[in-house]
Design an enzyme around this catalytic site. Structure first.
Site, PDB file in Angstrom:
ATOM      1  N   ARG A  71      16.916 -97.093 -11.808  1.00 13.76           N
ATOM      2  CA  ARG A  71      17.662 -97.510 -10.622  1.00 13.76           C
ATOM      3  C   ARG A  71      16.933 -97.160  -9.327  1.00 13.76           C
ATOM      4  NH1 ARG A  71      24.088 -96.223 -11.773  1.00 13.76           N
ATOM      5  NH2 ARG A  71      24.444 -98.005 -13.146  1.00 13.76           N
ATOM      6  N   LYS A  86      24.438-108.243 -15.368  1.00 12.88           N
ATOM      7  CA  LYS A  86      23.239-107.904 -16.140  1.00 12.88           C
ATOM      8  C   LYS A  86      23.574-107.224 -17.459  1.00 12.88           C
ATOM      9  CE  LYS A  86      22.336-103.608 -13.528  1.00 12.88           C
ATOM     10  NZ  LYS A  86      23.513-103.720 -12.634  1.00 12.88           N
ATOM     11  N   ARG A 114      28.983 -98.996  -3.275  1.00 14.14           N
ATOM     12  CA  ARG A 114      27.981 -99.077  -4.337  1.00 14.14           C
ATOM     13  C   ARG A 114      26.905-100.104  -3.988  1.00 14.14           C
ATOM     14  NH1 ARG A 114      30.770-100.053  -9.967  1.00 14.14           N
ATOM     15  NH2 ARG A 114      28.653 -99.600 -10.727  1.00 14.14           N
ATOM     16  N   ARG A 162      38.943 -99.386 -12.939  1.00 13.79           N
ATOM     17  CA  ARG A 162      38.265 -98.128 -12.668  1.00 13.79           C
ATOM     18  C   ARG A 162      38.106 -97.923 -11.165  1.00 13.79           C
ATOM     19  NH1 ARG A 162      33.045 -98.396 -16.544  1.00 13.79           N
ATOM     20  NH2 ARG A 162      32.528 -99.894 -14.927  1.00 13.79           N
TER      21      ARG A 162
END
Length: 222
Positions: free
Chosen positions: A88, A13, A179, A168
């Site tokens: 979110r 996105k 996540r 990362r």
């Protein structure tokens, strides 16, 4: 044109948001970029945000809402913006809606204060794990690459600023799974939220990124 981009971490996105912003000349506002800037500068917000991001958790609403709402009030957003990574959660979405409605009375020429579209880039979890484990990020300027789909022409060096690229912590497979779990629990309800408002549009994010973009443009210009 006021757009919210939805989709799981790694769905693409952010890439689509940048392409939309470039085509329609409106700001691409990424909460991730805001957080990275604060982390790099060692601000108090950055330190708090880093604690959550490193664990693969979402940054709490109170650290996010005011900053983003302030950003969309800037002059460069008068013709619209693309929100990437915010909202979110339902409380964040409600806070954004409330702020937009509050500003409506000060708008001229019938400018629309509410959101126009919520674009959901839909990608299965297993695809996302593969995608994200191949991502490489520049800690210097925030640019992102992928070792398969979008490699840096300079190998493990950022094309933009020349800093080293790294995997990362939040892109490692075990963190990605965590996540995704958080996303499904807290963020996916936004799909129902924006569906009820009649502004949700879903595109197949497993396609080539140019095909995904073409599908989004078709939606925006319908």
């Amino acid at each position: 044109m006021k757009i919210v981009m939805l989709g799981a971490p790694g769905a693409g996105k952010g890439t689509q948001a940048k392409m939309i912003a470039a085509k329609y000349q409106v700001p691409h506002i990424s909460s991730g970029d805001i957080f990275r800037t604060n982390i790099k500068n060692g601000t108090e917000l950055g330190k708090k945000a880093k604690e959550y991001i490193d664990q693969g958790l979402l940054v709490p609403d109170e650290l996010t809402v005011d900053l983003v709402i302030d950003r969309v009030s800037w002059d460069d957003c008068k013709n619209g913006y693309i929100l990437d990574g915010f909202p979110r959660t339902i409380p964040q979405a409600e806070a954004l809606d409330a702020a937009l409605k509050k500003s409506a009375s000060g708008l001229e020429n019938g400018t629309k204060a509410t959101l126009d579209f919520a674009i959901n880039v839909d990608v299965p979890d297993e695809n996302i794990v593969t995608r994200m484990s191949g991502r490489r990020a520049c800690l210097g300027c925030g640019a992102t690459y992928h070792i398969i789909y979008n490699p840096s022409k300079k190998g493990d060096i950022c094309e933009v600023c020349g800093e080293s690229l790294v995997l990362r912590d939040d892109d490692k497979p075990e963190t990605v799974q965590k996540r995704l779990s958080v996303y499904h629990d807290q963020t996916q309800p936004l799909i129902d939220y924006y569906t009820s408002q009649g502004i949700l549009k879903t595109v197949d994010g497993t396609q080539d990124m140019n095909d995904v973009f073409a599908a989004i443009v078709k939606i925006l210009e319908a």
